[in-house]
Design an enzyme around this catalytic site. Structure first.
Site, PDB file in Angstrom:
ATOM      1  CE  LYS A 147     -10.536  77.980   1.929  1.00  0.00           C
ATOM      2  NZ  LYS A 147     -11.566  77.003   2.320  1.00  0.00           N
ATOM      3  CD  GLU A 149     -11.525  76.956  14.794  1.00  0.00           C
ATOM      4  OE1 GLU A 149     -11.327  76.949  16.014  1.00  0.00           O
ATOM      5  OE2 GLU A 149     -12.424  77.622  14.240  1.00  0.00           O
ATOM      6  CG  ASP A 167     -15.847  82.236  -0.288  1.00  0.00           C
ATOM      7  OD1 ASP A 167     -16.190  81.079  -0.558  1.00  0.00           O
ATOM      8  OD2 ASP A 167     -15.877  82.708   0.861  1.00  0.00           O
ATOM      9  CE  LYS A 205      -6.819  77.446 -11.603  1.00  0.00           C
ATOM     10  NZ  LYS A 205      -7.842  78.173 -12.329  1.00  0.00           N
ATOM     11  CG  ASP A 247     -14.305  78.274   5.503  1.00  0.00           C
ATOM     12  OD1 ASP A 247     -15.344  77.961   6.118  1.00  0.00           O
ATOM     13  OD2 ASP A 247     -14.295  78.888   4.421  1.00  0.00           O
ATOM     14  CG  LEU A 272      -8.520  73.631  -6.620  1.00  0.00           C
ATOM     15  CD1 LEU A 272      -8.401  75.147  -6.603  1.00  0.00           C
ATOM     16  CD2 LEU A 272      -7.520  73.048  -7.604  1.00  0.00           C
ATOM     17  CD  GLU A 281     -16.483  79.670  -7.003  1.00  0.00           C
ATOM     18  OE1 GLU A 281     -16.128  78.871  -7.901  1.00  0.00           O
ATOM     19  OE2 GLU A 281     -16.587  79.363  -5.801  1.00  0.00           O
ATOM     20  CE  LYS A 290     -10.437  77.753  -2.933  1.00  0.00           C
ATOM     21  NZ  LYS A 290     -11.847  77.912  -2.673  1.00  0.00           N
TER      22      LYS A 290
HETATM   23  S1  IVH Z   1      -9.673  75.977 -10.500  1.00  0.00           S
HETATM   24  C1  IVH Z   1      -9.419  71.441 -11.132  1.00  0.00           C
HETATM   25  N1  IVH Z   1      -9.605  78.525  -9.973  1.00  0.00           N
HETATM   26  O1  IVH Z   1     -12.471  76.649  -5.550  1.00  0.00           O
HETATM   27  C2  IVH Z   1      -9.355  72.855 -10.720  1.00  0.00           C
HETATM   28  N2  IVH Z   1     -11.093  77.162  -8.709  1.00  0.00           N
HETATM   29  O2  IVH Z   1     -11.622  74.295  -3.871  1.00  0.00           O
HETATM   30  C3  IVH Z   1     -10.625  73.553 -10.832  1.00  0.00           C
HETATM   31  N3  IVH Z   1     -12.454  78.437  -7.101  1.00  0.00           N
HETATM   32  O3  IVH Z   1     -14.433  74.126  -6.936  1.00  0.00           O
HETATM   33  C4  IVH Z   1     -10.782  74.745 -10.027  1.00  0.00           C
HETATM   34  N4  IVH Z   1     -11.648  80.427  -7.591  1.00  0.00           N
HETATM   35  O4  IVH Z   1     -15.322  76.492  -6.995  1.00  0.00           O
HETATM   36  C5  IVH Z   1     -10.167  77.348  -9.656  1.00  0.00           C
HETATM   37  N5  IVH Z   1      -9.444  80.834  -9.667  1.00  0.00           N
HETATM   38  C6  IVH Z   1     -10.013  79.649  -9.350  1.00  0.00           C
HETATM   39  C7  IVH Z   1     -11.004  79.537  -8.350  1.00  0.00           C
HETATM   40  C8  IVH Z   1     -11.530  78.261  -8.062  1.00  0.00           C
HETATM   41  C9  IVH Z   1     -12.514  79.741  -6.844  1.00  0.00           C
HETATM   42  C10 IVH Z   1     -13.271  77.408  -6.406  1.00  0.00           C
HETATM   43  C11 IVH Z   1     -13.952  76.426  -7.316  1.00  0.00           C
HETATM   44  C12 IVH Z   1     -13.430  75.086  -6.920  1.00  0.00           C
HETATM   45  C13 IVH Z   1     -12.928  75.342  -5.532  1.00  0.00           C
HETATM   46  C14 IVH Z   1     -11.806  74.391  -5.221  1.00  0.00           C
END
Ligand code: IVH
Length: 680
Positions: A306, A31, A112, A282, A29, A79, A167, A110
């Site tokens: 990440k 790279e 996965d 956030k 991911d 994001l 998720e 985050k």
């Molecule tokens: S917030 C507008 N919080 O990561 C913001 N996303 O690359 C909405 N994801 O599409 C996303 N854990 O599938 C948010 N704690 C988390 C997350 C999360 C995983 C995923 C989600 C999103 C992607 C963004």
């Protein structure tokens, strides 16, 4: 510069294909993201080379045929992401300057998996939609309803209408078990839990989805009348309504606090039941979020940091090829041993010929090995700067490494196959290993090594030969003592009672896994009916498609298989649905009081209870002088055993018991030598 931009676009398209179509990512991911960022920067710098089909214009897409689609009321954006703390600091500074006020950041894990957006109306789940292209997604409500941790009705004080995003994940333990099962069936393994989760969510049959035990964590509440003015409190409220919201959430005011959170979870996440690949930051206040707004792709008020997947650089010494029971040939890289995530890695999967080609692999190359979210290490890239001149390119073999037959590739399949199922040793041994395995005939004592030994000694050529094995043959073999030989014989004899559906599974018909075998057994009831089933009759069965039907027909079209089945039948294997057997009625157990004790492998305790009653007997709970005999399974309780011994009550094992009611031969009550009655 145009060439550079074009070549990056082509390269990223190829990686997209490997990832989304082949489900076998060929670079990490990290790279991928680095290259994507590079392309984004170049496109911003040189707008004259704009191309509407550039990989940067995609927000990913998981739309599938066969699902109804729905537009997202609030688009599902991605994001911005980074791998460096420096960039997290830049984000913090950007936000600080833009707001020109105090602010809080909420740090979260985050997850996965695959994202989902749920709509609730008056406390009820009304719709579940995948991300799709960000604007619209697939409606997968029926599948999502099978996820036990997703509330279908809410508690407490919730808004009349809102959306919640989260998720969908396949926990590690479920992922490992699923892949193990797929390995046994020689089906392509899922590369990671994320692919497995998104694949599962797109299955057309929600009862299969239900069995996969998905989970879901929620992290974003949207709507007009949310309970609080900040994100963290909204998540707490969602938790109180019944949603699974992680406790690993922290409000941070300084970048040091953010950095501590990241460092803590980079390590601690290894103990979580599900995969995580980073941290999401956030801005807490909804008013401040609104103030910051969105770019065309992502919110300015959030960023993902990440984690780097652990990887190592090592030398590729050779590629070997494994032949499975269906003849599928899998390439495996043999590497200089290297330490990776706490284990020494010597081998890595290369998946298939397309992956080898995409990696452009040469022998003696220095290659990157990663474990990341996967259980099996894989090669993600080659360090081309270190490539020796005149190296030898890795070419997928043309002939079977075991029997020399020319390999074939079926249309629409990525794997190469050895077509010589008749004499290719790993295929023959593989079929026998599958036949005796726990979920098939469950023949104790006949492990892979013993099968190999018997095969080498020409005592086994096919699965039916197992029933011709003699104790004397077994004992004659080196390394096999009298006790093991006896054990094997008992296991073989016991297997004659294994229900029909497991016999169908044990035959090893391509694409016929445990569930399909059960469906076939239930639909056709006898092996003869199954053998004669037409394509139309087969596809009429739930979950049986053209591919499986074709495979079943092909199996029975081979006279060697028909002959094999005739032999298996003659040895007494169950070739019709076991329900018939459970219907056996007699008076043979009239006036007998029978205690059931221990664990059983052929039928369940309840089934034995029914069998006793249907044959005139009475099932009683405790051992007394009035007990006629004990139907004894494995690991019988010591107290019962002692009591039985003192009272001289006979123990009857399940094989004896079943043969008793099958042959309607009254049991002898005499307890000769007080051994768990063995027939051998
Ligand atoms: S917030 C507008 N919080 O990561 C913001 N996303 O690359 C909405 N994801 O599409 C996303 N854990 O599938 C948010 N704690 C988390 C997350 C999360 C995983 C995923 C989600 C999103 C992607 C963004």
């Amino acid at each position: 510069m145009k060439d550079k931009i074009e070549s990056l676009r082509r390269e990223l398209e190829q990686h997209n294909y490997n990832y989304y179509v082949l489900s076998s990512p060929s670079i990490s991911d990290f790279e991928y993201d680095t290259k994507m960022h590079e392309l984004e920067a170049l496109e911003a710098q040189y707008p004259e080379f704009f191309d509407q089909d550039s990989p940067t214009s995609r927000v990913g897409n998981d739309l599938s045929e066969g699902f109804e689609q729905a537009a997202h009321i609030y688009p599902m954006l991605s994001l911005g992401n980074t791998y460096s703390l420096g960039e997290v600091q830049d984000f913090y500074e950007r936000v600080r300057k833009a707001l020109n006020d105090d602010f809080e950041l909420v740090c979260e894990l985050k997850y996965d998996g695959t994202s989902i957006s749920l709509t609730y109306e008056n406390g009820r789940l009304v719709r579940a939609v995948t991300r799709g292209d960000g604007e619209k997604g697939d409606v997968v409500t029926a599948n999502v309803k099978t996820i036990r941790s997703i509330p279908l009705r809410l508690h407490g004080n919730f808004p009349a209408q809102f959306e919640i995003r989260g998720e969908v994940l396949l926990p590690w333990a479920v992922f490992d078990a699923l892949n193990k099962e797929r390995e046994e069936q020689e089906e392509q393994l899922f590369a990671n839990p994320r692919n497995a989760a998104s694949g599962t969510l797109k299955l057309q049959n929600s009862s299969v989805v239900a069995k996969r035990k998905l989970d879901a964590y929620f992290y974003y509440l949207l709507g007009e009348n949310l309970p609080a003015e900040n994100h963290a409190e909204n998540l707490n409220a969602a938790r109180s309504w019944g949603f699974k919201v992680s406790e690993a959430i922290q409000i941070c005011k300084t970048i040091e606090e953010v950095s501590d959170f990241i460092n803590y979870w980079d390590n601690e996440r290894k103990n979580l039941p599900v995969a995580t690949d980073g941290i999401v930051l956030k801005v807490n206040s909804l008013a401040q979020q609104k103030n910051l707004g969105f770019t065309s792709k992502s919110p300015r008020w959030a960023i993902a940091y990440k984690f780097q997947a652990e990887k190592a650089l090592t030398k590729l010494n050779s590629v070997s090829y494994q032949v499975g029971r269906t003849g599928a040939v899998t390439p495996v890289a043999n590497l200089d041993p290297v330490q990776l995530s706490g284990t020494v890695v010597k081998r890595a999967t290369l998946h298939n010929a397309d992956i080898i080609e995409a990696l452009d692999l040469y022998l003696d190359d220095m290659v990157y090995v990663e474990k990341g979210g996967e259980i099996i290490p894989k090669i993600t890239a080659v360090e081309k700067n270190e490539r020796k001149a005149n190296g030898k390119k890795v070419e997928f073999i043309k002939n079977c490494p075991e029997c020399g037959a020319e390999l074939v590739r079926f249309e629409g399949e990525v794997a190469y196959f050895c077509p010589n199922d008749n004499t290719c040793p790993p295929q023959i041994k593989g079929r026998m290993e599958h036949f005796v395995s726990r979920k098939a005939m469950n023949i104790d004592g006949l492990g892979n090594e013993t099968i190999n030994l018997l095969y080498q000694n020409k005592l086994l050529h096919n699965i039916a030969d197992i029933y011709e094995l003699k104790i004397s043959d077994l004992i004659r073999l080196e390394r096999l003592g009298a006790k093991s030989a006896d054990n094997i014989q008992t296991g073989i004899e016991k297997s004659k009672n294994v229900p029909f559906e497991r016999v169908v599974f044990a035959l090893g018909i391509r694409f016929v896994g445990e569930t399909i075998a059960k469906k076939l057994a239930q639909a056709f009831k006898t092996i003869e009916a199954l053998e004669q089933a037409s394509q139309e009759e087969l596809v009429a069965v739930d979950e049986i498609g053209e591919r499986i039907a074709q495979s079943v027909i092909q199996y029975f079209a081979d006279s060697r298989n028909v002959e094999l089945i005739t032999r298996l039948k003659s040895y007494g294997l169950q070739m019709c649905l076991s329900d018939n057997k459970l219907e056996t009625k007699s008076t043979i157990l009239n006036d007998l009081s029978i205690v059931i004790s221990g664990t059983f492998s052929i039928h369940s305790r309840d089934e034995y209870k029914t069998l006793i009653e249907m044959n005139g007997g009475k099932n009683i709970g405790s051992v007394s002088a009035k007990t006629s005999f004990i139907l004894a399974g494995e690991n019988m309780g010591p107290e019962k055993l002692k009591k039985a011994k003192n009272l001289g009550i006979r123990l009857v094992n399940e094989v004896e018991f079943l043969s008793m009611i099958r042959t309607e031969k009254a049991p002898s009550m005499r307890n000769e030598n007080f051994q768990q009655g063995s027939l051998f």
